[in-house]
Write an enzyme that holds these catalytic residues in place. Structure first.
Site, short mmCIF file in Angstrom:
data_model
loop_
_atom_site.label_atom_id
_atom_site.label_comp_id
_atom_site.label_asym_id
_atom_site.label_seq_id
_atom_site.Cartn_x
_atom_site.Cartn_y
_atom_site.Cartn_z
N LYS A 85 50.86 38.08 38.66
CA LYS A 85 49.55 38.53 39.16
C LYS A 85 49.77 39.27 40.47
O LYS A 85 50.55 38.83 41.33
CB LYS A 85 48.63 37.31 39.36
N SER A 129 39.47 35.88 37.82
CA SER A 129 40.11 37.07 38.33
C SER A 129 41.47 37.36 37.69
O SER A 129 41.94 38.49 37.77
CB SER A 129 40.31 36.95 39.84
N SER A 133 39.49 31.06 38.05
CA SER A 133 40.16 32.33 37.77
C SER A 133 41.42 32.23 36.90
O SER A 133 41.96 33.25 36.50
CB SER A 133 40.54 33.02 39.08
#
Ligand SMILES: [Mg+2]
Ligand SMILES: [Zn+2]
Lengths: 95, 496, 482
Positions: free
Chosen positions: B78, B159, B183
């Site tokens: 990420k 997210s 998330s």
């Protein structure tokens, strides 16, 4: 509690975010929507409750007083948008 | 079967048995990324050369008889984890072309264990969002689509939308993710994969770009519960560079997956039966509980009375911390700088931050600044901290009688990219089932458990006691086995 | 003694409180492993934590905590076993994180006190409100470029103790005495080097004025005053300004001001907008700072002797309160004195240190830290007087030679043949010669003019070039006359 446009401007200024005049009203609406929703918390009885800041370690662990870092000026400055020698540079600040 | 179809566990075994090399695995994933990423937009940076070099080095290590637990496994990172020498953006314009000279502890742990990094994956800007539509690098598309409406592009959740989409579409065997209010679990559920947010303090936050420090926690997403367990074992561990890191041993999570749930008491919170939740989600939840009973667990109704206050509490605490955490993005030391020729410093700050942050980030900074400002601190921030304590207390009491809690992971399946975008609060409701675990610091796992009527994946969530991820994995694996979830998304490596 | 300033409309009393920022003596910074040394090349003592880089986290330096606790103990203050770090949020070029980590709601040290000494010999107790730990900011240079300011983050993250006093001071002298005493305590404890030139100690001076007997009026804060003399001047200048405002029917506005030493005035700082909305909240990166009582006890047991205790001990050793005060002002002076006095007469040692040594330091523009005469040399000199090797007069001569050459007293005595003559027979012979040559005066003496005794002694000494042992010379003259 609902925000007037003056407060929206003041908060943006505190947060150092430039607001176009046209954005103020829209942002005011959005923020007031969120705040109205948050308002329901006032109904919760929290008397005598100790506030909880976070989880994880329950107390600070102390580091030893030894120099283990620094001496990397070039790496610290490498991403700078503006620099002068080994200094970061910003528009002149008048005190 | 092609190399991208391996499970992470399967790939480790194949590598061990010499059926495949890391270079082959890595190359297959890179090719899949090349084919699919233009559509999915899961990766914002693909480090093909570096990945192949890492794979080659990994194969050499293996040949020499040195192999870490993740030796040769291609992963996606990420873009909130700082990676030394590789651009790290947090999905924001304000970080510009920021290249960290340091590695986050979690990604460093993965490298230590032999992993190969394919690249950096997309996310909502500064991890603020539930749809991955707030990224400065454009939205990520969910590789799944509705059976009766295949042209509507769906969000992957957020997210960690890039992480979940990449793993679901087989563009990585697993990915790092972070979870501040849901998330990891919400995008995992939206993309039909597994994901765990560990106990707060289990994974170091060092080198992860902060959103809300008291809630942020790193964790893995992967295509099975066991794959998550394998990744978490490498990612987790005490880190003296993070003062909130907890010094406890990291158990063999994968071993816990096989324990079985016989004799476990599973809590079912009454307050999670929300109005307006699709009936099929309710049904899936009941089905999940039945699966657990069938395997010898007992289910128990419990009360978590402050549940309904969790989201508004979160929307005070998280923006407040974020408003402070994001103050460092000021155009002075790194990242974007916007200034007019005659700008003074204040003007430079205001232009830089207006141009560098997207609308959702600006909105949250504004809310956070407001709730901390003079005269409002007690009414908002302090109040929220007290309710947070009550939410934690609810869990403490519940866990006196149960070993784990099972709930739906999300209140809906993945939605369209243009849906729910008008009103921030509607979007915030995505995290209604997940956010309580963040506020209480507890581990939460999302497991793919079924499909809705449109053929979209739905997930269940397992919440456990602090630092009892083992029981969470046990329960999650039991659900996974019973669900026997074999559906695959339309957009995936080799399918198009 | 009450101090007032006379306005046109009558007397005014000054009310002063100080907020002192003292740099904690430590190798590394409060929350990072970068060094703290003064005067390093720009940005060379900066870690990514100090520069506020993404994903960087603070980890506390235990020695900085210990130093704060030691200081609290030295200020006879309450040590809070539970304290917490808060963020103070504001934007500034030299504040990389956009917030300062400080202790707002729960400081590590609570109420304490300091006893100050005033010119007239009186003492006064000044209350300490609190002491908390916080990070220093970096440094902006505004004079290097016409359009830009340059930022050096070497100071960023260095540990500071902010020590806040009660508004208990009532005159410039008391403010000066307070800062002097605080600096002295910090230096004795070794928790801050007290170097005001290098910015290790900076004072924010809160000043208000009032009519005697009245409650407090609005105060102004004079920021970052960097010498004790300037603190005293700033108090007076700011008080006079406020008196003027009040007497002209105006109102003093609460604000932050700067002292301009060259002009002897304070001026308003370009008012920072929003300056008062710091949005403090607990730093979520830092769990509470919890101390063990036993750890605090161990620090207490290992605390060095403080100035007040040392002064009392010197008085008990036979020094006057004044001498004890002077010798304890700087811990280097006290250490020097103790080295000289050890195993010797304290009073004599004090006289030499405060007399000849201080004079020599002034003359040679040196300091007690690098003195012109080593303490051990001065001690040996006192021994040579004690055992009769040197007379007082010779000792002064040897001392001057020590200042000039840096040599030991023994070496100088040998080189210059300054050894005192203690051979009683030799002295008697010379004294006899003196009496013989002055037979007339001997007769006068014997007729009753006894003050001539000194003349015979002086002449004998002169004949011996001053090297005769005074006691033996006296004895010999007395015997010969007797
Ligand atoms: Mg102050
Ligand atoms: Zn301060």
């Amino acid at each position: 509690m609902s925000l007037d446009t003056e407060t929206v401007r003041r908060v943006a200024s505190l947060a150092r975010i430039h607001l176009e005049e046209a954005e103020v009203a829209r942002l005011q609406g959005e923020l007031n929507g969120i705040l109205a929703w948050i308002e329901q918390l006032q109904a919760v009885d929290t008397s005598g409750v100790e506030p909880m800041a976070g989880g994880g370690a329950t107390r600070l662990r102390m580091r030893e007083d030894v120099v283990t870092d620094g001496g990397i000026a070039e790496a610290v400055l490498a991403n700078a948008p503006d620099r002068a020698g080994d200094y970061f540079a910003v528009p002149k600040v008048v005190e | 079967m092609q190399p991208t179809d391996f499970s992470l566990r399967g790939a480790i075994e194949a590598l061990n048995e010499g059926l495949v090399s890391s270079v082959e695995l890595t190359r297959a994933h890179l090719e899949a990324i090349e084919a699919l990423n233009p559509r999915l937009n899961a990766y914002v940076t693909v480090s093909a050369e570096q990945a192949l070099a890492q794979a080659k080095a990994s194969d050499e290590r293996r040949a020499e008889g040195i192999a870490g637990p993740l030796e040769g496994i291609p992963l996606a990172i990420k873009d909130l984890f700082c990676t030394a020498g590789t651009r790290t953006t947090a999905g924001s314009r304000i970080l510009g072309n920021f290249v960290p000279p340091y590695e986050s502890t979690v990604s460093g742990n993965l490298l230590r264990d032999g992993a190969v990094f394919l690249g950096k994956v997309n996310l909502d800007e500064f991890a603020m969002g539930s749809s991955n539509t707030t990224s400065a690098f454009g939205p990520v598309e969910n590789p799944w689509s509705r059976a009766n409406d295949p042209d509507t592009r769906l969000v992957p959740g957020g997210s960690s939308g890039g992480s979940a989409a990449a793993v679901a579409a087989r563009l990585a065997l697993g990915a790092t993710a972070t979870d501040t209010g849901g998330s990891i679990r919400q995008p995992a559920a939206f993309c039909g994969i597994a994901g765990i947010k560990p106990t707060y303090g289990r994974c170091s936050r060092f080198g992860i770009i902060a959103f809300a420090s008291s809630l942020d926690q790193a964790g893995p997403v992967a295509r099975s519960v066991e794959d998550c367990a394998i990744l978490l074992r490498s990612m987790a561990g005490f880190d003296p560079k993070d003062s909130t890191s907890v010094d406890v041993p990291v158990p063999d999570f994968a071993a816990a997956c096989a324990r079985g749930v016989r004799g476990l008491r599973i809590g079912v919170p009454r307050e999670y039966r929300l109005e307006g939740i699709p009936a099929e989600i309710e049904r899936l939840w009941d089905q999940g509980l039945q699966w657990l009973r069938d395997q010898g667990a007992e289910t128990v109704e419990i009360n978590l009375p402050h549940t309904r206050y969790a989201l508004p509490t979160y929307y005070i605490v998280a923006p407040a911390e974020a408003s402070s955490n994001l103050a460092r993005y000021d155009g002075v030391r790194y990242g974007l700088r916007e200034a007019a020729p005659d700008s003074d410093l204040r003007d430079l700050y205001e232009r830089t931050r207006a141009a560098g942050f997207g609308p959702e980030v600006r909105r949250r900074i504004m809310i956070g600044t407001y709730v901390l400002s003079a005269g409002y601190y007690d009414a908002y921030y302090l109040k929220a901290q007290k309710i947070r304590a009550l939410i934690k207390r609810d869990f403490d009491q519940a866990f006196q009688g149960v070993d784990a809690i099972v709930t739906p992971a999300t209140p809906s399946a993945a939605f369209g990219m243009d849906e729910k975008q008008d009103d921030p609060v509607t979007m915030y409701l995505n995290d209604v089932f997940t956010v309580t675990a963040n506020l209480a610091g507890l581990p939460g796992l999302a497991v793919p458990a079924g499909l809705d009527a449109q053929g979209l994946p739905l997930g269940l969530q397992v919440i456990g006691r602090a630092f009892d991820e083992e029981t969470v994995f046990t329960v999650g694996a039991a659900l996974e086995t019973a669900a026997d979830f074999r559906a695959v998304p339309g957009l995936r490596a080799g399918a198009v | 003694m009450s101090f007032t300033l006379e306005g046109r409309s009558g007397p005014w009393e000054i009310v002063v409180g100080l907020e002192v920022h003292a740099q904690v003596t430590s190798e590394a910074k409060l929350f990072s492993g970068a060094a703290t040394a003064f005067g390093a090349a720009p940005n060379s003592q900066v870690s990514f934590v100090d520069a506020g880089f993404p994903g960087m986290l603070p980890v506390i330096n235990g020695e900085c905590v210990a130093q704060a606790v030691r200081t609290g103990l030295g200020l006879k203050a309450q040590i809070n076993l539970w304290s917490r770090f808060d963020r103070k949020n504001y934007f500034y070029a030299d504040l990389p994180q956009g917030y300062q980590i400080s202790q707002y709601a729960h400081p590590i040290v609570g109420e304490g006190r300091i006893e100050i000494e005033l010119q007239d010999g009186s003492t006064k107790t000044i209350g300490i409100t609190r002491l908390h730990l916080e990070q220093d900011a970096g440094k902006s240079l505004h004079d290097q470029h016409p359009g830009k300011s340059y930022i050096d983050l070497n100071r960023s993250g260095v540990a500071l103790m902010e020590i806040v006093s009660e508004p208990d001071m009532r005159s410039p002298e008391e403010a000066g005495a307070y800062l002097t005493k605080l600096r002295q305590i910090l230096r004795y404890l070794g928790t801050c080097d007290g170097n005001m030139d290098e910015g290790s100690l900076r004072a924010d001076v809160n000043v208000s004025v009032r009519r005697p007997g009245e409650g407090y009026r609005t105060r102004c804060e004079v920021k970052n005053v960097n010498s004790i003399r300037f603190v005293m001047q700033a108090v007076e200048a700011e008080a006079r300004r406020q008196i003027e405002v009040w007497e002209e029917g105006g109102t003093v506005e609460q604000e932050t001001r700067l002292f301009e030493p060259a002009r002897g005035i304070t001026r308003s700082m370009r008012s920072k907008e929003d300056a008062h909305d710091y949005r403090y909240f607990p730093d979520p990166d830092l769990p509470p700072l919890v101390l063990e009582a036993s750890w605090v006890e161990r620090l207490k047991a290992s605390l060095p002797e403080l100035p007040d205790e040392r002064r009392a001990r010197y008085v008990a050793m036979g020094l006057s309160p004044y001498d004890a005060h002077v010798l304890t002002l700087e811990k280097e002076t006290a250490a020097y004195f103790e080295a000289v006095a050890k195993g010797r007469d304290a009073k004599i040692a004090a006289n030499w240190v405060m007399g000849d040594l201080f004079a020599a330091i002034n003359r040679t523009r040196t300091s007690i830290a690098a003195p012109p005469v080593k303490a051990e040399h001065l001690g040996v000199l006192l021994d040579l007087m004690q055992d009769g090797t040197l007379s007082g007069k010779l000792a002064k001569e040897v001392f001057e030679a020590m200042v000039e050459t840096g040599k030991s007293p023994g070496a100088i005595v040998e080189e210059r043949g300054l050894r005192q003559v203690t051979d009683a027979g030799a002295i008697k012979r010379i004294a006899a010669g003196v009496l013989e040559a002055n037979a007339g005066k001997v007769a006068e003496y014997k007729a009753g003019k006894e003050k001539l005794f000194g003349f015979f002694v002086g002449q004998t000494m002169k004949a011996m070039q001053g090297k005769g042992n005074p006691a033996l010379v006296n004895e010999a003259v007395k015997k010969l006359l007797g």
